[in-house]
Design a protein around this motif. Structure first.
Motif, PDB file in Angstrom:
ATOM      1  N   LEU A 113      -6.100  -4.761  -1.231  1.00  0.00           N
ATOM      2  CA  LEU A 113      -6.212  -4.306  -2.603  1.00  0.00           C
ATOM      3  C   LEU A 113      -6.447  -5.528  -3.479  1.00  0.00           C
ATOM      4  CD1 LEU A 113      -6.103  -1.730  -4.231  1.00  0.00           C
ATOM      5  CD2 LEU A 113      -3.671  -2.026  -4.504  1.00  0.00           C
ATOM      6  N   GLY A 120       1.901   2.028  -3.486  1.00  0.00           N
ATOM      7  CA  GLY A 120       0.811   2.674  -4.209  1.00  0.00           C
ATOM      8  C   GLY A 120       0.677   4.137  -3.829  1.00  0.00           C
ATOM      9  N   ARG A 130       0.847  -1.197   0.000  1.00  0.00           N
ATOM     10  CA  ARG A 130       0.000   0.000   0.000  1.00  0.00           C
ATOM     11  C   ARG A 130       0.874   1.235   0.000  1.00  0.00           C
ATOM     12  NH1 ARG A 130      -3.782  -0.284   4.753  1.00  0.00           N
ATOM     13  NH2 ARG A 130      -4.259   1.827   4.147  1.00  0.00           N
ATOM     14  N   LEU A 138      -8.952   1.319  -9.049  1.00  0.00           N
ATOM     15  CA  LEU A 138      -7.749   2.151  -9.071  1.00  0.00           C
ATOM     16  C   LEU A 138      -7.275   2.375 -10.508  1.00  0.00           C
ATOM     17  CD1 LEU A 138      -5.405   3.562  -7.626  1.00  0.00           C
ATOM     18  CD2 LEU A 138      -4.275   1.353  -7.451  1.00  0.00           C
ATOM     19  N   LEU A 147      -7.025   2.726  -2.844  1.00  0.00           N
ATOM     20  CA  LEU A 147      -5.723   2.482  -2.215  1.00  0.00           C
ATOM     21  C   LEU A 147      -5.848   2.328  -0.708  1.00  0.00           C
ATOM     22  CD1 LEU A 147      -3.072   4.724  -4.000  1.00  0.00           C
ATOM     23  CD2 LEU A 147      -3.035   2.257  -3.736  1.00  0.00           C
TER      24      LEU A 147
END
Lengths: 355, 726
Positions: B81, B10, B7, B89, B76
């Motif tokens: 995810l 991202g 994460r 996303l 996110l």
């Protein structure tokens, strides 16, 4: 305690396809903790594909894979609690033995001194203490193999995978290393999955054997079960060159069947055989041959005779077909063309449904 | 990497997108990004960020760019995810890119390109700058977020590192290969002012100067066939001489085979002018001895053919020596035991086995001839080929971009056809074992007739090649070739003089500017070329993904585009907003990268084929992710290939001309272009002095690198480096 009840590996109807090619076709099995299970089969049967699915090096097209009860179907190899001994060993050529073994620990976030200490201990465990600073290219084949094993077990994985680990060793070393692997697995109580195409190797190391053919499980069971009671012609042929000949079913019991083989009548154990045409698998060493005629024996004539030191091999033509025979008690070779009488020890025979 | 780390990765890209949007200058300016001129007009002027320009500069259409990158935070933030959130996303980030593209394509140099925004926002100023650093950062971050989302969705086995690499390569090829070629295709259908006029395309295509006998297409094909035939034939004799006779010249030939790679492609033409031009040494001798006027025969088809044969024979030799060495000696021995004499063995075994390799060498020579720009430019005279006529259509008196585009399309079509043919030849018939000479048994000696023929051709030709290149080195020390042969240093002084002053050294020679620019840009381009090539090779060799075949064809075709075509396409695509890059160092670096990535890809593929895949798999099962595996296993093992790629990238950037001649400006001048300009102006002395300095410099770089890393590790791979066009 419920933790220990869960199987280490579970496949639920797993399939793997590459375009139209089916490598693994809806396979289900479980592997109990602390056991060594062998995936056995001829090349292209899907055993290595199955191993790579457990490792996470390939992803299943269908089905679910569980390790210690956790669904890992969509996890990458990096995130699964498994490690693998590769056929080529796959030792990193640019790293020393110690750094090879410490690699996985450092990747998992251990500090270098701690990782190297643990790597040293494991190297000592596999009998390679003192070789830490060598490069893999400076080791013999057997030593490289042990480094590969040490690198895998140092991570204490939930499952340890072996991909034909003996195929790069010469025949003499193979039996020795095989016994070492089995010994280490039992001593440390590891769960292991072992891929091989060699049935002798499989019989020697396994708690349980899963025989695969054309992407499916052909039969699974203990080494003795598979050897004594093959489920079909393929298993009988694969587990030690059994002769498979047609026979007549006289009477079908719950566990035993009365079978007529030429002029010989036998009572044999069977697995799920229905009424109808049958075949009998006969182990080559379960046939005794004598160079005289006996009433209750099957008559035949020797077509081929080879003396091999500790045993002799014959091919004998009979009314049920040509039979391959191994005679371990040969004092002197029976000559080609001799008329012989064949008798059978029932423990080496199994009834099969006709293919 | 734990899910939490993922994460963070991202969010890192998301933060970058915001930086591109809020802080960095949205538009480019002429001073370049690193000059920090944009700070003067920040935030509301053209140096301002998208947010600044939207809020304070009245450019409201930039404001919606904030929406998708605000929305992207929602998936996110999701703890897991997964497939659905990943898709969300990717969709958000795609929206960001799409809006960016709409805004970019709506504005060109003169203002709005269509009426709706004109009515909404009012007319724009007359001079609109192209996109700048902020836009590039924003777009790249959005691209990475798309890849992150797609990876979460399950693309490439959910591996973000691989998806990101794939996205980067595809986007680079899309923007810097496909988009310019499309622009070129479109301008073939446009009037010079930019109006759509399909009839113009057919008018241009029907031009008799293109197709008639003596037209450029026929000229190009004839020249290609002639040069490929002669260089393949000569290279075959060389290969037979070095591999099958006891002739000592192996090292000489190996040295000769390096020359065309380290020398700018037009030096052979330059040397031929000095030897055989109107004032050439050989002509003078002939005139003195026989009173015979040599004339201008060197200018035209014969001269270009001669120069190309000289230039391409070493390249063909590298291909053929591999083929000849690769023939298993056991096959020839078998033929001998079957009662075949040496002549029959050569005719029935050796030659047929080498045939696919010979065909390959021919096609490589043909491709080189199609792409060659320098020699026809210097020696062609009235004889024009496609590569030069494209150039003259752009810089000549009757400037017409449409004509250049049509010629570019024709050259591209021929090139791709030959390229496909080459791949077919190689795919179906390779009898050659890869491991070089098989064990045991040397190869057959040649039949006597063949041996003497080969020696009689190869030795004089090798001598001639050495003389030609020698000319370049010595020609720079002579006052004026053909007229005055006094030994002098004046050309070197004119080009490379340095004055020591109180303030340190001052580089006053006329060559220094272009040399420093070329060095700087080549040094930037070399590692980028190597990395880009290896990334592509890694994706091709190690990954399965949707559209892999299309990806392979796309990258390999991109690497085969002739420099002149790429140059004209870049002019047509990057001269105006939204991407205004012509005459900047950036576009030169990118053209180097695209033009020279081919050998990097091939070297990478060759090396990866030698690295057992299970090493990477072992690393993956040992808890190392694919990023860690690449860093800790592949990069150390690929080091020779990486180094080779960097050296090749550097050398070929330093010596290339065909694409960059379109892209340079007085501010960004490159060595090769400068030399050609000198030669065209008749200043041969300085041109040759400069060229020989380049050759010596490149030779020093190659030998220096080989010395540094040691022959032992690179011996085999250096062949890969130097096998330019295999």
């Amino acid at each position: 305690m419920t933790q220990t009840q869960l199987p280490a590996v579970e496949f639920r109807a797993v399939a793997k396809r590459y375009g139209p090619i089916v490598a693994v076709d809806s396979v289900s099995f479980t592997i109990e903790k602390g056991t060594l299970v062998t995936l056995l089969g001829p090349s292209g049967c899907g055993k290595t594909s199955t191993l790579r699915l457990i490792a996470g090096l390939d992803r299943a097209t269908e089905g679910a894979i569980l390790i210690n009860g956790v669904d890992v179907t969509h996890l990458s190899a990096t995130d699964r609690d498994v490690s693998m001994v590769f056929q080529s060993y796959a030792l990193f050529p640019h790293m020393t033995v110690l750094r090879n073994v410490a690699y996985g620990l450092i990747s998992s976030g251990k500090r270098r001194p701690e990782a190297e200490e643990q790597a040293r201990e494991t190297l000592t465990l596999v009998g390679l203490g003192g070789l830490e600073d060598r490069l893999p290219s400076e080791l013999s084949g057997g030593q490289q193999q042990r480094v590969a094993v040490a690198r895998a077990i140092v991570l204490e994985p939930a499952v340890l995978l072996f991909d034909e680990p003996l195929s790069n060793l010469d025949a003499r070393l193979r039996r020795h290393v095989r016994d070492e692997i089995r010994d280490l697995q039992q001593r440390l109580g590891l769960t292991a999955v072992y891929v091989t195409h060699d049935q002798v190797e499989a019989l020697a190391v396994s708690d349980r054997i899963i025989v695969m053919d054309q992407g499916r499980i052909a039969q699974q069971g203990s080494p003795v079960e598979l050897y004594r009671q093959p489920a079909n012609r393929f298993i009988a042929g694969f587990m030690g060159e059994a002769n498979v000949v047609a026979a007549r079913l006289e009477r079908l019991g719950a566990v035993e069947a009365r079978v007529q083989l030429g002029n010989v009548s036998l009572t044999l154990p069977h697995r799920d055989v229905a009424n109808g045409p049958i075949e009998v698998a006969i182990r080559p060493e379960a046939i005794r041959l004598e160079a005289r005629s006996i009433n209750s024996a099957l008559p035949g004539r020797v077509l081929r005779a080879v003396f091999l030191g500790d045993h002799a091999e014959y091919t004998v033509s009979t009314e049920v077909g040509d039979l391959f025979i191994i005679d371990r008690l040969a004092d002197n070779l029976i000559e080609i063309g001799t008329d012989v009488a064949l008798s059978f020890s029932p423990s080496g025979l199994a009834v099969l449904p006709s293919a | 990497m734990s899910p939490a780390n993922r994460r963070i990765v991202g969010f890192g890209w998301l933060a970058l997108a915001w930086i591109g949007f809020v802080l960095l200058p949205w538009q480019g300016d002429d001073a370049g990004i690193l000059a920090f001129d944009w700070t003067k007009t920040w935030p509301s002027g053209t140096g301002g960020s998208a947010l600044g320009q939207a809020l304070f500069g009245g450019r409201y259409w930039l404001l919606p760019l904030a929406l998708p990158i605000a929305l992207a935070a929602i998936p996110l933030r999701h703890p897991q995810l997964g497939r659905a959130t990943g898709l969300a996303l990717a969709a958000c980030s795609l929206l960001a890119l799409a809006w960016l593209a709409v805004v970019a394509l709506s504005i060109d140099l003169r203002g709005w390109t269509w009426s709706v925004p004109q009515e909404l926002f009012g007319p724009l100023s007359r001079r609109n700058p192209g996109l700048g650093l902020g836009a590039f950062v924003y777009a790249f971050a959005a691209l990475m977020l798309i890849c992150r989302g797609l990876a979460a969705y399950g693309v490439c086995d959910g591996d973000f590192f691989v998806t990101g690499m794939l996205g980067t390569v595809v986007a680079t090829i899309g923007i810097f290969v496909v988009y310019p070629l499309v622009c070129m295709g479109v301008s073939a259908f446009q009037t010079p002012r930019g109006a759509f006029a399909p009839e113009m395309f057919f008018q241009r295509l029907a031009n008799p100067r293109i197709w008639a006998p003596g037209g450029v297409v026929l000229n190009t094909l004839l020249l290609g066939i002639a040069s490929a035939t002669s260089s393949t034939f000569l290279a075959l004799t060389f290969a037979l001489v070095t591999d099958r006779t006891a002739f000592f010249g192996r090292r000489v030939l190996r040295f000769l085979s390096i020359l065309p790679i380290i020398a700018p492609p037009f030096v052979v033409g330059l040397a031929l002018i000095l030897l055989m031009g109107r004032n050439g040494a050989i002509n003078k001798i002939l005139e003195w001895a026989f009173g015979f006027e040599g004339g201008r025969w060197i200018y035209g088809f014969p001269g270009v053919w001669f120069a190309q044969t000289l230039s391409f024979t070493p390249v063909a030799y590298l291909v053929l020596i591999g083929v000849i060495q690769g023939i298993n000696p056991a096959l020839e021995e078998a033929a001998q035991t079957l009662r075949a004499g040496p002549g029959r063995v050569f005719r029935t075994v050796t030659l047929p086995l080498a045939l696919p390799g010979i065909a390959n060498a021919f096609l490589i020579g043909f491709i080189e001839s199609l792409a060659d720009f320098g020699n026809p430019l210097l020696l062609g005279g009235d004889f024009q080929v496609l590569a030069t006529s494209i150039y003259f259509a752009i810089v000549g008196a009757r400037q017409d971009r449409g004509v250049a585009a049509v010629l570019g399309l024709i050259l591209l079509a021929i090139m791709i056809a030959v390229f496909v043919l080459q791949r077919r030849t190689l795919a179906n018939k390779t009898f050659v074992t890869i491991a070089g000479k098989g064990q045991g048994g040397g190869s057959m000696p040649l039949p006597a007739g063949v041996r003497w023929t080969c020696l009689a051709i190869a030795i004089p030709w090798a001598a001639l090649t050495l003389v030609i290149y020698g000319m370049i080195v010595f020609g720079g020390f002579v006052e004026n070739w053909g007229l005055n042969h006094t030994v002098t240093l004046k050309h070197y002084i004119a080009a490379f003089s340095v004055i020591s002053t109180d303030h340190g050294l001052r580089f006053t020679g006329q060559a220094w500017d272009s040399l420093f620019t070329t060095l700087k840009l080549s040094l930037i381009a070399a590692p980028l070329t190597a990395v880009f090539g290896l990334m592509t090779a890694y994706l091709l060799a190690r990954r399965r993904f949707f559209g892999r075949t299309a990806f392979e064809i796309g990258t390999l075709t991109a690497a085969a585009i002739p420099g002149t075509v790429l140059g004209i396409a870049y002019i047509l695509a990057f001269n105006n907003p939204p991407l205004e890059l012509v005459q900047t160092g950036l576009i030169v670096v990118i053209s180097f990268m695209v033009r020279n990535m081919g050998p990097g890809v091939r070297a990478g593929l060759a090396t990866l084929a030698q690295i057992d895949r299970s090493l990477e798999e072992a690393s993956l099962t040992l808890r190392s992710g694919s990023f860690g595996t690449v860093c800790r296993i592949l990069i150390p093992l690929l080091r020779p290939a990486i180094l080779a790629g960097i050296v090749y990238g550097f050398v070929s950037a330093m010596t290339s001309i065909s694409a960059v001649i379109f892209l340079v400006s007085p501010g960004v001048m490159l060595s090769t272009v400068y030399i050609v300009n000198l030669a065209e102006a008749g200043t041969y002395g300085v041109a040759i002095a400069y060229a020989s300095v380049l050759i010596v410099l490149m030779l020093a770089v190659i030998t220096g690198i080989q010395f540094l890393i040691g022959e032992r590790r690179l011996r085999r791979r250096s062949v890969v480096v130097l096998a330019k066009a295999t």
